[in-house]
Design an enzyme around this catalytic site. Sequence first.
Site, PDB file in Angstrom:
ATOM      1  N   SER A 111       0.854  -1.188   0.000  1.00  0.00           N
ATOM      2  CA  SER A 111       0.000   0.000   0.000  1.00  0.00           C
ATOM      3  C   SER A 111       0.886   1.233   0.000  1.00  0.00           C
ATOM      4  O   SER A 111       2.013   1.204   0.507  1.00  0.00           O
ATOM      5  CB  SER A 111      -0.890  -0.011   1.247  1.00  0.00           C
ATOM      6  N   SER A 112       0.358   2.322  -0.523  1.00  0.00           N
ATOM      7  CA  SER A 112       1.147   3.556  -0.595  1.00  0.00           C
ATOM      8  C   SER A 112       1.455   4.127   0.783  1.00  0.00           C
ATOM      9  O   SER A 112       2.306   5.006   0.917  1.00  0.00           O
ATOM     10  CB  SER A 112       0.413   4.605  -1.434  1.00  0.00           C
ATOM     11  N   CYS A 113       0.793   3.616   1.843  1.00  0.00           N
ATOM     12  CA  CYS A 113       1.065   4.129   3.191  1.00  0.00           C
ATOM     13  C   CYS A 113       2.435   3.694   3.712  1.00  0.00           C
ATOM     14  O   CYS A 113       2.847   4.124   4.787  1.00  0.00           O
ATOM     15  CB  CYS A 113      -0.025   3.710   4.165  1.00  0.00           C
ATOM     16  N   TYR A 140       0.146  -1.100  10.208  1.00  0.00           N
ATOM     17  CA  TYR A 140      -0.088  -1.720   8.895  1.00  0.00           C
ATOM     18  C   TYR A 140       1.084  -1.424   7.960  1.00  0.00           C
ATOM     19  O   TYR A 140       1.592  -2.318   7.279  1.00  0.00           O
ATOM     20  CB  TYR A 140      -1.393  -1.177   8.311  1.00  0.00           C
ATOM     21  N   LYS A 144       3.799  -4.020   6.060  1.00  0.00           N
ATOM     22  CA  LYS A 144       4.008  -4.053   4.611  1.00  0.00           C
ATOM     23  C   LYS A 144       5.470  -3.779   4.250  1.00  0.00           C
ATOM     24  O   LYS A 144       6.021  -4.382   3.320  1.00  0.00           O
ATOM     25  CB  LYS A 144       3.081  -3.046   3.926  1.00  0.00           C
ATOM     26  N   HIS A 183     -12.686   2.230   3.288  1.00  0.00           N
ATOM     27  CA  HIS A 183     -11.836   3.294   2.762  1.00  0.00           C
ATOM     28  C   HIS A 183     -12.708   4.456   2.281  1.00  0.00           C
ATOM     29  O   HIS A 183     -13.929   4.383   2.285  1.00  0.00           O
ATOM     30  CB  HIS A 183     -10.955   2.758   1.625  1.00  0.00           C
TER      31      HIS A 183
END
Length: 322
Positions: A111-113, A140, A144, A183
Site C-alpha cells: 500500500s502507498s502508506c 499496517y 508491509k 476506505h
Amino acid sequence: MTYFNKDARIYVAGHRGMVGGAIVRELNKLGFHNIVTRTHAELDLTNQAAVNEFFASEKPTHVFLAAAKVGGIHANNVYRGEFIYQNLMIQNNVIHSAYQYGVDRLMFLGSSCIYPKECPQPIKEEYLLTGPLEQTNQPYALAKIAGIEMCWSYNRQYGTKYIAVMPTNLYGPGDNYHPENSHVIPALIRKAHEAKISGATEMMVWGSGTPRREFLYCEDMAAACVYLANLPAEQYATLLNDQQPPLVNIGVGEDMTIRELAQTICDVVGFEGELVFDASKPDGTMRKLQDVSKLHAMGWKANTDFVSGLATAYQEFQKHTA
C-alpha cells in the site's frame, strides 16, 4: 513474449477481497485456468503449519499475495495490534513457504502508506524508509515494509524472484462498504446514497476536504499486477537487484482533493445536497501521489475513466444493498 504458460499453477492469496478477486478475474480473462484459491475458512494464512502443508500439497509455481487485514483511517487506528500481527503472520508464512517449495515468481501487494508521511511528491519508490510514517496506520505500514524487505532479502540470499507492488488507493467491484471500517470512496458512496435516499439536505465528510489522493480502479490494478508478474525474463530481471528493493508503484499519476472526490461521488450517486466538512476529524497524510514512471517504463498505463469507474462501483453497491 510473456513468461507464464496457460497451465501455470497460480495461487492467488486473498481471492475474496477486492484486490485478489480482481486478479483472479484478470487471469481468467487472459486464459489462465489453473488458479488455486482458498477461503479463510479453508486455510488460515496466519497458521504457519497450515500454510506449509498447503504449499507442500498444492505446489503452486506462481503466487499473488493479496491477502491482508485492511481498512481505512478509523480501523487502522483502533485495531492496531490486529493490523500488525495478522499482516506480519500472513506474509511471513506465505513468502517463506513459497521459497521452501520452489515458487518461481511471487508478487507481494502492499500500500502507498509504506512511504513517509512528509514525502516529496510525486512519491518515488526510492523514498521508502526516508522519514517517519503517518501515525494512524503505522502498524499496517510497518508490516508491509517488512514484507517488501522480506522479498528483497530472500531474493538476495536465496536467489528467489519476488517483487512487491504498491497500489495507490483502490476502488471498484468487491470493495468494503462497512460504515466504519471502509476506505474513503466506498464510505462516501454509502454516505451519499443514504443521504439521497433519506432526502437529506447535507452530507458530512470527515476532515477538512483539503488532502489530495490518487485513486485507481481495481480492474486496472489487477491488469498491472498480472502484466508485471508475466513480464519476459529479461525485463523482469531489471526489477531484481542488490541496490534497491524490488518495488513498483501502481497508480494513475494524478490526484484530487477529498472535496473534489466527495463532489464527484455525489454527482455520480445523484445526491444534490450540500457537503459539510468536519475538520475535527483526522485528515491523514495531506498528499499521497505516486510516481508511476517505473511502471510506465515497463510498458503499462491505467486506462479506466474515473467517473466511469465510480459509476460501476455505485451500481455494484446498489446491487449488494438492495
